[in-house]
Design a protein around this motif. Structure first.
Motif, PDB file in Angstrom:
ATOM      1  N   ASP A 187     -32.524 -42.563 -34.747  1.00 28.21           N
ATOM      2  CA  ASP A 187     -32.657 -42.033 -33.386  1.00 28.21           C
ATOM      3  C   ASP A 187     -33.100 -43.156 -32.463  1.00 28.21           C
ATOM      4  O   ASP A 187     -33.902 -43.996 -32.830  1.00 28.21           O
ATOM      5  N   GLN A 204     -38.892 -37.655 -36.969  1.00 28.59           N
ATOM      6  CA  GLN A 204     -37.683 -36.995 -37.446  1.00 28.59           C
ATOM      7  C   GLN A 204     -37.958 -36.329 -38.792  1.00 28.59           C
ATOM      8  O   GLN A 204     -38.738 -36.834 -39.599  1.00 28.59           O
ATOM      9  N   HIS A 230     -29.333 -33.847 -36.992  1.00 30.74           N
ATOM     10  CA  HIS A 230     -30.330 -32.969 -36.384  1.00 30.74           C
ATOM     11  C   HIS A 230     -31.427 -33.880 -35.856  1.00 30.74           C
ATOM     12  O   HIS A 230     -32.152 -34.515 -36.621  1.00 30.74           O
ATOM     13  N   ILE A 231     -31.551 -33.982 -34.525  1.00 29.37           N
ATOM     14  CA  ILE A 231     -32.427 -34.979 -33.905  1.00 29.37           C
ATOM     15  C   ILE A 231     -33.551 -34.282 -33.135  1.00 29.37           C
ATOM     16  O   ILE A 231     -33.307 -33.518 -32.195  1.00 29.37           O
ATOM     17  N   ASN A 232     -34.774 -34.522 -33.539  1.00 28.52           N
ATOM     18  CA  ASN A 232     -35.943 -33.987 -32.838  1.00 28.52           C
ATOM     19  C   ASN A 232     -36.264 -34.836 -31.616  1.00 28.52           C
ATOM     20  O   ASN A 232     -36.036 -36.051 -31.603  1.00 28.52           O
ATOM     21  N   TYR A 233     -36.812 -34.205 -30.593  1.00 23.68           N
ATOM     22  CA  TYR A 233     -37.242 -34.934 -29.403  1.00 23.68           C
ATOM     23  C   TYR A 233     -38.438 -34.220 -28.790  1.00 23.68           C
ATOM     24  O   TYR A 233     -38.733 -33.057 -29.101  1.00 23.68           O
ATOM     25  N   LYS A 239     -41.611 -29.990 -27.759  1.00 18.49           N
ATOM     26  CA  LYS A 239     -40.761 -30.423 -28.855  1.00 18.49           C
ATOM     27  C   LYS A 239     -39.558 -29.496 -29.010  1.00 18.49           C
ATOM     28  O   LYS A 239     -39.686 -28.282 -28.878  1.00 18.49           O
ATOM     29  N   ASP A 240     -38.417 -30.093 -29.306  1.00 15.33           N
ATOM     30  CA  ASP A 240     -37.203 -29.323 -29.580  1.00 15.33           C
ATOM     31  C   ASP A 240     -36.244 -30.249 -30.326  1.00 15.33           C
ATOM     32  O   ASP A 240     -36.633 -31.326 -30.758  1.00 15.33           O
ATOM     33  N   TYR A 241     -34.987 -29.851 -30.447  1.00 17.76           N
ATOM     34  CA  TYR A 241     -34.015 -30.676 -31.148  1.00 17.76           C
ATOM     35  C   TYR A 241     -32.640 -30.478 -30.525  1.00 17.76           C
ATOM     36  O   TYR A 241     -32.388 -29.520 -29.790  1.00 17.76           O
TER      37      TYR A 241
END
Length: 409
Positions: A187, A204, A230-233, A239-241
């Motif tokens: 990422d 991640q 599947h990328i978390n941010y 927080k979400d993805y």
């Protein structure tokens, strides 16, 4: 002393029988079938890398990375640089089991860790069906690479190396091969805090998944590969993805010494895999509604190598990458325009072309001279913080002369 004598015998044998073997090769005295039970070699791919920047603002880039061209810059001064940081050291070992199956282990490094510091390139163990460690990512095609002096490669090339576990098998035919891998997550959507100050780094939790199928024949191969991410941010503390996915089609046609290679790639949230924009922070971006969106990107490249004679050959390469951000709330710093931040639509296009001539001076030495040319284009349409509406295209090109030699032993 017995091992030393065996080592010397092996070295002299590889010199006189097989010129492509590494000079320093150690083999065991006993064998299984037709192969020695143990074989290990140490090799060096030495490369002198020289480049003269004619214009274009890539004076601080060791590679011809079109993505690094500053479209707002104006420095076209010349620059000459020479180094040997691309030199590679490779240790390879093969062990034959009693049933005849082989276990291969490879450790490979170069001096690309900054100011000539050692850097790990590859470290993996491979059996008939498994590969565990760090090697070329399965989303790309490790058998492809245009024969060029410049070390970045086409902008849409996929040459990322990362830790993974890969399973390989066929569909009951040696012509076909499929590969499934679990890759270490990548990422870089938070790469530039000044561009996206509301995006924070976060951990991640899911690997990247790939699947590829290759069709091989004597003339070359065709390959299709895919990736799911599947990328978390974390955006403004929340927080979400978001999901990323992509597809590549690639191949090589080599009926004789001449060869044609190509690769086409497209998807969303895959920018960290594309060589010229990897690490630039474009996997995803926040829209105006504060929802994160995967960045759509596509590109392709093709290369043709033609042998004029046994020793003289020429390579021509063309590549491009395009990606866009729609309704983005990101910040863009452009000092030359006296703008601090812009929200709107952004289109990025990068073009890359190479023409070289190479001479195989000796059996293991290649000398080359190359012309590298690239264009970066940025389309902006949106509103700035000073109530200015901007709808414009900014473009800049770069020209570099690359030269050097490669020696393998």
């Amino acid at each position: 002393m017995r091992w030393f004598s065996l080592f010397v015998l092996s070295v002299s044998t590889c010199l006189s029988i097989n010129a492509q073997e590494r000079f320093f090769t150690l083999t065991s005295k006993d064998s299984i079938g037709q192969a020695p039970k143990f074989k290990s070699s140490l090799g060096v791919n030495m490369k002198l890398n020289g480049y003269f920047d004619v214009f274009g603002g890539l004076q601080d880039s060791d590679t011809f990375n079109v993505g690094k061209i500053n479209v707002f810059g104006s420095d076209d001064s010349n620059s000459l640089n020479v180094d040997l940081y691309q030199t590679q050291i490779k240790w390879e070992t093969t062990l034959v089991m009693p049933n005849g199956k082989q276990i291969k282990a490879i450790v490979e490094s170069d001096f690309w860790g900054g100011n000539g510091r050692l850097r790990l390139r590859k470290a993996y163990v491979e059996t008939d069906h498994w590969q565990i460690g760090q090697n070329w990512n399965n989303f790309g095609d490790e058998d492809l690479w245009p024969n060029i002096m410049e070390w970045e490669g086409p902008p849409s090339g996929i040459w990322l190396r990362n830790p993974h576990i890969k399973y390989m098998n066929s569909f009951g035919s040696p012509k076909w091969k499929y590969e499934v891998s679990v890759e270490a997550p990548q990422d870089d959507y938070f790469a530039y805090e000044d561009i996206q100050p509301f995006v924070e780094d976060t951990h991640q939790t899911t690997p990247d998944f790939t699947f590829a199928v290759t069709y091989k024949r004597q003339w070359g191969h065709l390959r299709a590969s895919s990736i799911l991410r599947h990328i978390n941010y974390k955006l403004e503390g929340n927080k979400d993805y978001f999901m990323g996915y992509g597809l590549t089609l690639s191949g090589i046609y080599k009926p004789n010494k001449n060869s044609f290679q190509y690769q086409v790639v497209g998807g969303k949230g895959i920018s960290s895999y594309l060589t010229t924009i990897s690490g630039f922070g474009y996997d995803g971006y926040p829209e105006d509604n504060n929802m994160f969106k995967a960045t759509p990107a596509f590109g392709g490249w093709m290369a043709y190598e033609y042998f004029w004679s046994e020793k003289w050959h020429t390579n021509a390469v063309f590549g491009m990458t395009s990606f866009s951000l729609t309704d983005s709330s990101r910040y863009v710093l452009t000092d030359s325009l006296d703008l601090t931040e812009i929200a709107g639509d952004f289109g990025h296009n990068q073009y890359y072309g190479i023409l070289n001539v190479m001479y195989d001076a000796y059996e293991r030495m290649v000398i080359g001279l190359e012309v590298d040319y690239g264009i970066k284009q940025l389309d902006i349409e949106g509103g700035a913080n000073n109530n200015l509406y901007l709808n414009d295209t900014f473009q800049r090109d770069a020209l570099r002369l690359s030269f050097g030699f490669m020696f393998f032993f």
